[in-house]
Scaffold this motif. Structure first.
Motif, PDB file in Angstrom:
ATOM      1  N   ILE A 102       5.665  15.355   1.232  1.00  0.00           N
ATOM      2  CA  ILE A 102       4.538  16.211   1.591  1.00  0.00           C
ATOM      3  C   ILE A 102       3.720  15.567   2.704  1.00  0.00           C
ATOM      4  N   LYS A 103       3.585  14.243   2.605  1.00  0.00           N
ATOM      5  CA  LYS A 103       2.848  13.507   3.631  1.00  0.00           C
ATOM      6  C   LYS A 103       3.357  12.075   3.671  1.00  0.00           C
ATOM      7  N   TYR A 104       3.570  11.578   4.870  1.00  0.00           N
ATOM      8  CA  TYR A 104       3.939  10.173   5.073  1.00  0.00           C
ATOM      9  C   TYR A 104       3.079   9.629   6.196  1.00  0.00           C
ATOM     10  N   ASP A 105       2.370   8.553   5.908  1.00  0.00           N
ATOM     11  CA  ASP A 105       1.499   7.980   6.930  1.00  0.00           C
ATOM     12  C   ASP A 105       1.295   6.503   6.615  1.00  0.00           C
ATOM     13  N   LYS A 106       1.827   5.632   7.463  1.00  0.00           N
ATOM     14  CA  LYS A 106       1.663   4.189   7.273  1.00  0.00           C
ATOM     15  C   LYS A 106       0.306   3.704   7.754  1.00  0.00           C
ATOM     16  N   ALA A 107      -0.348   4.501   8.584  1.00  0.00           N
ATOM     17  CA  ALA A 107      -1.588   4.047   9.216  1.00  0.00           C
ATOM     18  C   ALA A 107      -2.832   4.437   8.431  1.00  0.00           C
ATOM     19  N   LYS A 108      -2.784   5.555   7.721  1.00  0.00           N
ATOM     20  CA  LYS A 108      -3.983   6.063   7.060  1.00  0.00           C
ATOM     21  C   LYS A 108      -3.682   6.366   5.601  1.00  0.00           C
ATOM     22  N   PHE A 109      -4.313   5.630   4.690  1.00  0.00           N
ATOM     23  CA  PHE A 109      -4.078   5.807   3.263  1.00  0.00           C
ATOM     24  C   PHE A 109      -4.763   7.072   2.755  1.00  0.00           C
ATOM     25  N   ASP A 110      -4.047   7.779   1.875  1.00  0.00           N
ATOM     26  CA  ASP A 110      -4.567   8.953   1.184  1.00  0.00           C
ATOM     27  C   ASP A 110      -4.515   8.642  -0.306  1.00  0.00           C
ATOM     28  N   PRO A 111      -5.610   8.837  -1.045  1.00  0.00           N
ATOM     29  CA  PRO A 111      -5.605   8.536  -2.478  1.00  0.00           C
ATOM     30  C   PRO A 111      -4.514   9.259  -3.261  1.00  0.00           C
ATOM     31  N   LYS A 112      -3.997  10.344  -2.728  1.00  0.00           N
ATOM     32  CA  LYS A 112      -2.926  11.086  -3.398  1.00  0.00           C
ATOM     33  C   LYS A 112      -1.567  10.413  -3.227  1.00  0.00           C
ATOM     34  N   MET A 113      -1.501   9.422  -2.375  1.00  0.00           N
ATOM     35  CA  MET A 113      -0.245   8.706  -2.145  1.00  0.00           C
ATOM     36  C   MET A 113       0.043   7.775  -3.316  1.00  0.00           C
ATOM     37  N   THR A 114       1.173   7.991  -3.976  1.00  0.00           N
ATOM     38  CA  THR A 114       1.564   7.129  -5.103  1.00  0.00           C
ATOM     39  C   THR A 114       2.969   6.577  -4.930  1.00  0.00           C
ATOM     40  N   TYR A 115       3.600   6.855  -3.792  1.00  0.00           N
ATOM     41  CA  TYR A 115       4.952   6.383  -3.503  1.00  0.00           C
ATOM     42  C   TYR A 115       4.949   5.551  -2.230  1.00  0.00           C
ATOM     43  N   ILE A 116       6.014   4.765  -2.066  1.00  0.00           N
ATOM     44  CA  ILE A 116       6.212   4.018  -0.827  1.00  0.00           C
ATOM     45  C   ILE A 116       7.607   4.325  -0.274  1.00  0.00           C
ATOM     46  N   ASP A 117       7.719   4.192   1.019  1.00  0.00           N
ATOM     47  CA  ASP A 117       9.002   4.329   1.707  1.00  0.00           C
ATOM     48  C   ASP A 117       9.931   3.213   1.232  1.00  0.00           C
ATOM     49  N   PHE A 118      11.113   3.575   0.739  1.00  0.00           N
ATOM     50  CA  PHE A 118      12.052   2.608   0.179  1.00  0.00           C
ATOM     51  C   PHE A 118      12.832   1.873   1.265  1.00  0.00           C
ATOM     52  N   GLY A 119      12.891   2.452   2.466  1.00  0.00           N
ATOM     53  CA  GLY A 119      13.569   1.767   3.572  1.00  0.00           C
ATOM     54  C   GLY A 119      14.959   2.268   3.888  1.00  0.00           C
ATOM     55  N   MET A 140       0.832  -1.202   0.000  1.00  0.00           N
ATOM     56  CA  MET A 140       0.000   0.000   0.000  1.00  0.00           C
ATOM     57  C   MET A 140       0.869   1.257   0.000  1.00  0.00           C
ATOM     58  N   SER A 141       0.580   2.188  -0.902  1.00  0.00           N
ATOM     59  CA  SER A 141       1.332   3.441  -0.953  1.00  0.00           C
ATOM     60  C   SER A 141       1.166   4.200   0.355  1.00  0.00           C
ATOM     61  N   ASN A 142       2.227   4.904   0.774  1.00  0.00           N
ATOM     62  CA  ASN A 142       2.158   5.621   2.051  1.00  0.00           C
ATOM     63  C   ASN A 142       2.814   7.003   2.012  1.00  0.00           C
ATOM     64  N   VAL A 143       3.154   7.477   0.809  1.00  0.00           N
ATOM     65  CA  VAL A 143       3.891   8.735   0.692  1.00  0.00           C
ATOM     66  C   VAL A 143       3.307   9.618  -0.415  1.00  0.00           C
ATOM     67  N   ILE A 144       3.142  10.903  -0.101  1.00  0.00           N
ATOM     68  CA  ILE A 144       2.933  11.929  -1.122  1.00  0.00           C
ATOM     69  C   ILE A 144       4.263  12.660  -1.272  1.00  0.00           C
ATOM     70  N   TYR A 145       4.835  12.581  -2.455  1.00  0.00           N
ATOM     71  CA  TYR A 145       6.169  13.132  -2.714  1.00  0.00           C
ATOM     72  C   TYR A 145       6.101  14.117  -3.865  1.00  0.00           C
ATOM     73  N   ASN A 146       6.753  15.274  -3.691  1.00  0.00           N
ATOM     74  CA  ASN A 146       6.778  16.269  -4.761  1.00  0.00           C
ATOM     75  C   ASN A 146       7.959  17.209  -4.570  1.00  0.00           C
ATOM     76  N   ASN A 147       8.687  17.446  -5.650  1.00  0.00           N
ATOM     77  CA  ASN A 147       9.748  18.452  -5.663  1.00  0.00           C
ATOM     78  C   ASN A 147      10.738  18.267  -4.512  1.00  0.00           C
ATOM     79  N   ASN A 148      11.245  17.038  -4.367  1.00  0.00           N
ATOM     80  CA  ASN A 148      12.282  16.698  -3.379  1.00  0.00           C
ATOM     81  C   ASN A 148      11.825  16.812  -1.929  1.00  0.00           C
ATOM     82  N   MET A 149      10.520  16.792  -1.704  1.00  0.00           N
ATOM     83  CA  MET A 149       9.998  16.857  -0.342  1.00  0.00           C
ATOM     84  C   MET A 149       8.944  15.776  -0.118  1.00  0.00           C
TER      85      MET A 149
END
Length: 232
Positions: free
Chosen positions: A153-170, A142-151
């Motif tokens: 924007i939002k990271y949340d493992k507990a609550k999915f946001d439809p704008k999330m299209t990235y995952i934490d690489f580890g 499940m995607s957990n990151v909103i990422y834009n322009n080297n930042m």
């Protein structure tokens, strides 16, 4: 190169047939413990100092490292103590051993990336932390990151946001300042700290395109066994 922190204290509940007896770091993959694969990758990338945060069956990791003369690396162990501190609490406990800036990787992850390139990018951002992210085109999880322009924007493992299209690489990078206000000895998950940093606009991002490997699941073990055969 920055210090590398390996979070190696987890119980490995998804593979408990193995992990009840062994920490995940010592699971043998193609003839050698997974930890050896990680340390050899670090050494190839110019990393010279490693801090292992350990808890579950920590004495087995300690004995293994003693028998191998530390792989030509400076290796220190940071012990959670009587109770597990979680990934964030383990880093806080290790802070006295750490330099002002350091990188963190999970004990069940093998990440074939250019650590130095990402380190240099982190140092340029003037942020207390950086998270590497991967575009989740294949729905690995499940995607957990909103990422834009080297930042981040939002990271949340507990609550999915439809704008999330990235995952934490580890793989993440931190200054000690990122952990201001967190008390040693308190159980904390690193994802909670990363969430707070993203909310405060203090978490930079770096997009990678390589896939990651992990041995925290049976499928992950199988995938890494196949991949690492090519490294022998």
């Amino acid at each position: 190169m920055l210090q590398a922190v390996i979070l190696a204290g987890g119980l490995g509940t998804r593979i408990d047939l193995i992990s009840k007896k062994l920490p995940k770091s010592l699971i043998e993959i193609n003839g050698k413990p997974f930890l050896a694969w990680q340390l050899e990758l670090f050494k190839e990338n110019g990393i010279t100092e490693v801090i292992l945060c350990v808890s579950h069956r920590a004495e087995l990791i300690e004995n293994y490292l003693a028998s191998k003369k530390n792989f030509g690396l400076k290796i220190s162990l940071s012990f959670d103590g009587e109770q597990q501190l979680g990934t964030g609490g383990a880093v806080v406990k290790a802070l006295p051993l750490l330099a002002d800036n350091f990188m963190v990787i999970y004990g069940d992850s093998y990440l074939p990336v250019n650590f130095k390139m990402i380190q240099d990018f982190y140092m340029e951002q003037n942020k207390p932390a950086l998270m590497t992210v991967l575009k989740n085109d294949f729905n690995i999880e499940m995607s957990n990151v909103i990422y834009n322009n080297n930042m981040i924007i939002k990271y949340d493992k507990a609550k999915f946001d439809p704008k999330m299209t990235y995952i934490d690489f580890g793989l993440s990078f931190y200054s000690k300042k990122a952990f201001d206000g967190y008390m040693p000895g308190v159980k904390t998950d690193l994802s909670e700290i990363q969430y707070s940093l993203s909310q405060l606009n203090r978490l930079a991002g770096y997009e990678v395109t390589q896939r990651y490997f992990e041995i925290g699941s049976w499928q992950g073990i199988s995938d890494f066994e196949a991949y690492s055969k090519g490294l022998l």
